[in-house]
Write a protein that holds these residues in place. Structure first.
Motif, short mmCIF file in Angstrom:
data_model
loop_
_atom_site.label_atom_id
_atom_site.label_comp_id
_atom_site.label_asym_id
_atom_site.label_seq_id
_atom_site.Cartn_x
_atom_site.Cartn_y
_atom_site.Cartn_z
N LEU A 272 5.99 -2.29 3.29
CA LEU A 272 6.89 -1.53 2.76
C LEU A 272 7.68 -1.16 3.71
CD1 LEU A 272 7.09 1.71 1.62
CD2 LEU A 272 6.04 2.83 3.51
N ASN A 273 8.30 -1.99 4.73
CA ASN A 273 9.27 -1.37 5.69
C ASN A 273 10.86 -2.97 4.35
OD1 ASN A 273 11.09 -1.70 8.28
ND2 ASN A 273 10.34 -3.85 8.26
N ASN A 274 9.95 -3.77 4.37
CA ASN A 274 10.67 -4.49 3.41
C ASN A 274 11.41 -4.39 1.67
OD1 ASN A 274 10.19 -7.21 5.86
ND2 ASN A 274 8.40 -7.70 4.56
N SER A 275 10.47 -3.47 1.42
CA SER A 275 10.87 -2.97 0.00
C SER A 275 11.63 -1.98 0.08
CB SER A 275 9.19 -2.23 -0.64
OG SER A 275 8.84 -3.36 -0.67
N LEU A 276 12.08 -0.79 1.24
CA LEU A 276 12.52 -0.23 1.79
C LEU A 276 14.12 -0.46 1.84
CD1 LEU A 276 10.69 1.83 4.06
CD2 LEU A 276 11.05 2.35 2.13
N GLY B 261 1.56 -3.68 -1.85
CA GLY B 261 2.63 -3.13 -0.73
C GLY B 261 3.86 -3.38 -1.38
N THR B 262 3.93 -4.73 -1.24
CA THR B 262 5.58 -4.63 -2.21
C THR B 262 6.43 -4.10 -3.49
OG1 THR B 262 5.73 -6.63 -1.32
CG2 THR B 262 7.42 -7.04 -2.94
N SER B 263 4.92 -4.36 -3.84
CA SER B 263 5.56 -3.44 -5.40
C SER B 263 5.30 -1.78 -5.71
CB SER B 263 4.44 -3.44 -6.66
OG SER B 263 4.60 -4.95 -7.01
N LEU B 264 4.38 -1.12 -5.02
CA LEU B 264 4.72 0.17 -4.30
C LEU B 264 5.67 0.25 -3.41
CD1 LEU B 264 3.21 2.68 -4.41
CD2 LEU B 264 1.56 2.08 -2.54
N GLY B 265 5.64 -0.38 -3.17
CA GLY B 265 7.01 -0.11 -1.69
C GLY B 265 8.22 0.24 -2.37
N VAL C 111 7.71 3.36 -3.10
CA VAL C 111 8.50 3.91 -2.52
C VAL C 111 10.04 4.10 -2.13
CG1 VAL C 111 8.40 5.07 -0.36
CG2 VAL C 111 6.59 4.53 -1.56
N GLY C 112 10.55 3.22 -2.07
CA GLY C 112 11.95 3.31 -1.80
C GLY C 112 12.80 3.42 -2.67
N GLY C 113 12.88 3.38 -4.57
CA GLY C 113 13.46 3.71 -5.10
C GLY C 113 13.38 5.21 -5.49
N ILE C 114 12.28 5.52 -4.85
CA ILE C 114 12.50 6.78 -5.04
C ILE C 114 13.60 8.15 -3.75
CG2 ILE C 114 10.97 9.50 -4.65
CD1 ILE C 114 8.43 7.42 -5.84
N ILE C 115 13.23 7.22 -2.79
CA ILE C 115 14.09 7.89 -1.46
C ILE C 115 15.60 7.20 -1.53
CG2 ILE C 115 14.43 7.53 1.23
CD1 ILE C 115 11.24 6.72 1.10
N SER C 116 15.62 6.20 -2.83
CA SER C 116 17.18 5.85 -2.41
C SER C 116 17.66 6.75 -3.27
CB SER C 116 17.55 4.34 -3.16
OG SER C 116 16.30 4.08 -3.65
N ILE D 117 19.37 0.08 -15.94
CA ILE D 117 18.39 1.06 -16.09
C ILE D 117 18.77 1.40 -14.36
CG2 ILE D 117 16.72 1.07 -17.06
CD1 ILE D 117 15.19 -0.96 -15.40
N THR D 118 18.28 2.65 -13.59
CA THR D 118 18.08 3.43 -12.63
C THR D 118 16.83 1.92 -11.35
OG1 THR D 118 16.40 4.45 -12.55
CG2 THR D 118 18.53 6.06 -13.54
N PRO D 119 17.30 1.31 -9.99
CA PRO D 119 16.01 1.36 -8.94
C PRO D 119 14.57 1.95 -8.85
CG PRO D 119 18.13 1.37 -7.80
CD PRO D 119 19.11 1.88 -9.64
N LEU D 120 15.14 3.36 -8.68
CA LEU D 120 13.37 3.60 -9.79
C LEU D 120 13.02 2.98 -10.68
CD1 LEU D 120 11.08 5.94 -8.44
CD2 LEU D 120 12.36 7.52 -9.52
N LEU D 121 14.06 3.17 -12.17
CA LEU D 121 13.05 2.75 -12.95
C LEU D 121 12.85 1.18 -13.15
CD1 LEU D 121 14.94 4.67 -15.88
CD2 LEU D 121 12.66 4.82 -15.54
N ALA D 122 13.14 0.43 -12.30
CA ALA D 122 13.04 -1.20 -11.96
C ALA D 122 11.81 -1.01 -11.42
CB ALA D 122 14.19 -1.72 -12.07
N ALA D 123 11.70 -0.02 -10.89
CA ALA D 123 10.33 -0.09 -9.54
C ALA D 123 9.87 0.24 -10.10
CB ALA D 123 11.04 0.63 -9.01
#
Length: 453
Positions: free
Chosen positions: A31-35, A153-157, A160-165, A296-302
């Motif tokens: 998750l840390n890497n994906s963030l 982990g990377t994909s889910l991260g 999560v990172g897309g939502i946060i950012s 598209i946005t980072p969240l949609l890309a995720a």
């Protein structure tokens, strides 16, 4: 390594609390890497960082993570996994908080480097704990879940990172790391018991530690650095050659060379190296391409990664059953073939054919392939290791995982650096990913030669 808790876990036929602790700890690292991947634009704007400096937010972590991995693994063999796990969690948790409150780019980058040290202690301890607490079919199932965690982990991260950012500050991602770290510290302190203490017969290989840290750190820097890269390559060669010579002659080596004398383990490590090179390149470059090509946005890309994520996770859960029915090598090779096919489809069809045909369809095959291959590669990478080098073997697996991804991403990025069209860039990048995947497949097929020690 036998202890009372180990007996209870195996006799009951239930995993207990240890497996969740291991999987959540490993997911924390992923998750840390994906963030970072999803937050670079926000970080660069808030901290006034140019492209070179923002790269160091990732590079500082990679340098210390890759450089200290083998040391962290061996430390677990010399002391005990619980002590190393807790130390890694404390370092990672405190550093996460300091990254979150960092007032300037210097402190941010420095604390990312400290995070990497914590991750280097944490990562090998998680896999070694599985070998401490489980055996036989339960160990195979536990490693399958471990592989599933690595896969999703990377994909889910990214999501999560897309939502946060997209909806809050990038700092909240690192505060999330801190909260998860604190929860894991409490759980580990209460439920993980000390393993057999090896310190009476093993000592730290300090010269091996120093040369490995210099060698692996210089290797990562020679790939990702901006200045003195040629000098870094020379340092890498000198340090790693010295490291091998030291390991061949020292009594208690940091990275016992016997790990590489077994054909199955050596082939699995080579295959993992190139598999991660292709995979990391895909996860790093495809989100950017999706945003630039489709707007598209980072969240949609995720979210666009869900065809890969969901399938990969589902397939990973079936790996243990497939391994029992067929064989570890058969599942591994099948995964390598399907993964290579998926990357090939992406390169041949092309992203300009649209998301569903040019991206989602190849993702289905990539998801199946990576879901099948990850845990069998882990099993083969630590196969037939004795208890006193279990941590060292898991450290090698994690080192190959980290360095392979960095090397592969560097190669692919360099090959497409001059291409301005985002569609052409990702299509050509996938062609180079196929090259890495073919090498992965060849190394996997070499496992069929059997174990030769």
């Amino acid at each position: 390594m036998e202890n009372q808790t180990d007996d209870l876990v195996n006799d009951s036929g239930k995993f207990g609390i240890i497996l969740p602790i291991v999987l959540i700890s490993y997911f924390l690292i992923l998750l840390n890497n994906s963030l970072v991947f999803t937050s670079t634009v926000q970080i660069s704007r808030d901290m006034h960082m140019n492209s070179i400096m923002i790269a160091w937010v990732s590079n500082a972590y990679a340098l210390t993570f890759g450089g200290f991995l083998s040391f962290g693994a061996r430390l677990g063999d010399i002391l005990n996994r619980r002590a190393v796990l807790l130390t890694g969690l404390w370092i990672f948790t405190i550093a996460s908080f300091l990254v979150g409150i960092a007032p300037n780019q210097t402190i941010l980058i420095a604390m990312r480097a400290v995070q990497g040290i914590g991750g280097a202690l944490l990562a090998p301890a998680t896999l070694a704990l599985l070998m401490d607490y489980y055996s036989g079919p339960m160990l195979t199932r536990a490693i399958a879940y471990y592989g599933a965690t690595a896969g999703i982990g990377t994909s889910l991260g990214l999501i999560v990172g897309g939502i946060i950012s997209s909806y809050s500050s990038w700092r909240n991602g690192f505060y999330l790391d801190m909260v998860m770290g604190l929860i894991l510290i409490i759980m580990s302190w209460r439920y993980v018991h000390p393993t057999v203490d090896y310190q009476n017969k093993l000592t730290i290989d300090w010269w091996g530690t120093i040369t490995s840290i210099i060698g692996f750190s210089a290797l990562v820097y020679s790939i990702n650095g901006s200045l003195y890269r040629s000098a870094a390559i020379i340092v890498t060669i000198v340090a790693l050659v010295s490291f091998v010579l030291i390991e061949a002659h020292t009594k208690n080596p940091l990275m016992p060379l016997v790990i590489f004398k077994d054909n199955q383990r050596a082939s699995a490590l080579v295959s993992r190296f190139f598999m991660l090179g292709a995979s990391m390149s895909y996860f790093f470059l495809m989100p950017q391409a999706l945003q630039r090509v489709f707007g598209i946005t980072p969240l949609l890309a995720a979210i666009a990664f869900l065809p890969l994520t969901v399938i990969q996770f589902g397939v990973s859960l079936l790996v243990a059953r497939l391994t029992f029915r067929f064989s570890n090598a058969a599942v591994l090779i099948s995964g390598a073939i399907i993964d290579t096919l998926g990357l090939s489809l992406g390169a041949i069809i092309g992203i300009q054919q649209g998301y569903w045909l040019g991206v989602a369809l190849p993702m289905v095959f990539i998801g199946i392939g990576q879901g099948l291959i990850m845990s069998p590669l882990t099993v083969a990478g630590v196969a037939d290791t004795s208890g006193d080098i279990a941590g060292a073997a898991s450290g090698v697996v994690n080192t190959v995982h980290q360095i392979g991804g960095a090397v592969g991403l560097s190669i692919v990025s360099e090959m497409v650096a001059g291409i301005t069209s985002p569609a052409t860039m990702i299509d050509h990048a996938q062609m180079w990913m196929v090259v890495l995947a073919v090498i992965m497949l060849i190394a996997g097929l070499n496992i069929l030669r059997g174990s030769h020690k």
